[in-house]
Design an enzyme around this catalytic site. Sequence first.
Site, PDB file in Angstrom:
ATOM      1  N   TYR A  33       5.319  23.380  50.290  1.00 24.10           N
ATOM      2  CA  TYR A  33       4.598  23.926  49.140  1.00 24.10           C
ATOM      3  C   TYR A  33       5.519  24.048  47.942  1.00 24.10           C
ATOM      4  O   TYR A  33       6.745  23.919  48.066  1.00 24.10           O
ATOM      5  CB  TYR A  33       3.966  25.277  49.491  1.00 24.10           C
ATOM      6  N   LYS A 149      11.202  23.512  51.634  1.00 22.57           N
ATOM      7  CA  LYS A 149      10.258  24.581  51.260  1.00 22.57           C
ATOM      8  C   LYS A 149       8.995  24.461  52.113  1.00 22.57           C
ATOM      9  O   LYS A 149       7.937  24.017  51.650  1.00 22.57           O
ATOM     10  CB  LYS A 149       9.954  24.498  49.755  1.00 22.57           C
ATOM     11  N   GLU A 182      19.795  34.857  50.608  1.00 24.44           N
ATOM     12  CA  GLU A 182      18.836  34.861  49.492  1.00 24.44           C
ATOM     13  C   GLU A 182      17.773  35.905  49.773  1.00 24.44           C
ATOM     14  O   GLU A 182      17.809  36.587  50.795  1.00 24.44           O
ATOM     15  CB  GLU A 182      18.207  33.473  49.323  1.00 24.44           C
ATOM     16  N   LEU A 207      17.101  28.205  49.854  1.00 24.57           N
ATOM     17  CA  LEU A 207      16.273  27.284  49.082  1.00 24.57           C
ATOM     18  C   LEU A 207      16.975  27.073  47.742  1.00 24.57           C
ATOM     19  O   LEU A 207      17.412  28.043  47.104  1.00 24.57           O
ATOM     20  CB  LEU A 207      14.882  27.885  48.845  1.00 24.57           C
TER      21      LEU A 207
HETATM   22  N1  PLP Z   1      14.261  31.404  47.955  1.00 26.75           N
HETATM   23  C1  PLP Z   1      13.102  31.508  48.622  1.00 26.75           C
HETATM   24  C2  PLP Z   1      13.121  31.786  50.096  1.00 26.75           C
HETATM   25  C3  PLP Z   1      11.879  31.352  47.945  1.00 26.75           C
HETATM   26  O1  PLP Z   1      10.718  31.438  48.630  1.00 26.75           O
HETATM   27  C4  PLP Z   1      11.894  31.119  46.545  1.00 26.75           C
HETATM   28  C5  PLP Z   1      10.650  30.966  45.794  1.00 26.75           C
HETATM   29  O2  PLP Z   1       9.571  31.100  46.295  1.00 26.75           O
HETATM   30  C6  PLP Z   1      13.132  31.043  45.895  1.00 26.75           C
HETATM   31  C7  PLP Z   1      14.301  31.176  46.635  1.00 26.75           C
HETATM   32  C8  PLP Z   1      13.205  30.806  44.418  1.00 26.75           C
HETATM   33  O3  PLP Z   1      12.889  29.464  44.112  1.00 26.75           O
HETATM   34  P1  PLP Z   1      12.273  29.056  42.711  1.00 26.75           P
HETATM   35  O4  PLP Z   1      13.223  29.553  41.655  1.00 26.75           O
HETATM   36  O5  PLP Z   1      12.208  27.580  42.763  1.00 26.75           O
HETATM   37  O6  PLP Z   1      10.934  29.723  42.612  1.00 26.75           O
END
Ligand code: PLP
Length: 285
Positions: A33, A149, A182, A207
């Site tokens: 996603y 993701k 994270e 991620l």
């Molecule tokens: N880490 C995780 C586990 C996430 O689910 C998300 C966003 O949903 C992020 C980091 C941040 O990613 P982004 O800046 O691309 O939204």
Amino acid sequence: MSRIAYVNGRYLRFRDAKIHIEDRGYQFSDAVYEVCEVRGGRLIDARRHLARLKRSLDELRIPLPMSPRALGVMLRELAARNRIGYGLVYLQISRGVARRDLAFPPGPVPPAVVATARRLNSTRNEALAANGIAVVSVPDNRWGRVDIKSVGLLPNVLARQAAIDRGAREAWFVDKDGAVTEGASSNAWIVTAAGTLVTRHADHGILRGITRAVVLDVLKAQGLTVAERPFTLAEAYAAREAFITSATQTVMPVVAIDGYSIGDGKPGPVATALRREFHRFAETG
Ligand code: PLP
């Protein structure tokens, strides 16, 4: 006005938007996603989000059902049909529908594409950012490929609920070495006493956030000192500032971790400035 979803080539009212019970996303989390911010009716950083989507699909050997460009056109159309000024679009692509079996379907199966859009409350988000949020730490018990993701988010679900149960808004995962990886749906950052911005390096253990990447661009452009490395919980407690980044929250100051005040317990100047500057560096399209 009823909300409109996109399901496999059609724009449908929510109550008519359905997927098959043998969709592999539903049965195995065999799906990926993306979430993109919408601002002034336009998508923020769509190009990078769709590039990451393609990477996630490639890693799982799910074919890209349409070009990233066509996906972008569809997401913009969906935001418009839902009259989203400020909000988000959500896009999910699963391996498709097949008789329940762990192995990939033997024949070619079209991936299933679903997208939704919804409004966010900007007054509420700005009020949150003005006060900062609390986070709590939880053990990182996720699989080893969270750089993909995927919709397999059960540890994230439990972590977020643990945060809420403890009066916080976000959970920070801590790995077996005691380092913060994270957040449950965000990347984690600290500003050390010496003024260095620290966020974990992007390996398979986090991620690779798009917001994280934009913030790194802002910091480099402004000549600030950045270190992409692991940082411990103890370092985070002693940090001058902390914040999280994600597409829907952009830069959100963190004022407490596990009940310890960070800095003076108020949103710090670095996080506040990054939040203010963020959209000057993000792509709007
Ligand atoms: N880490 C995780 C586990 C996430 O689910 C998300 C966003 O949903 C992020 C980091 C941040 O990613 P982004 O800046 O691309 O939204």
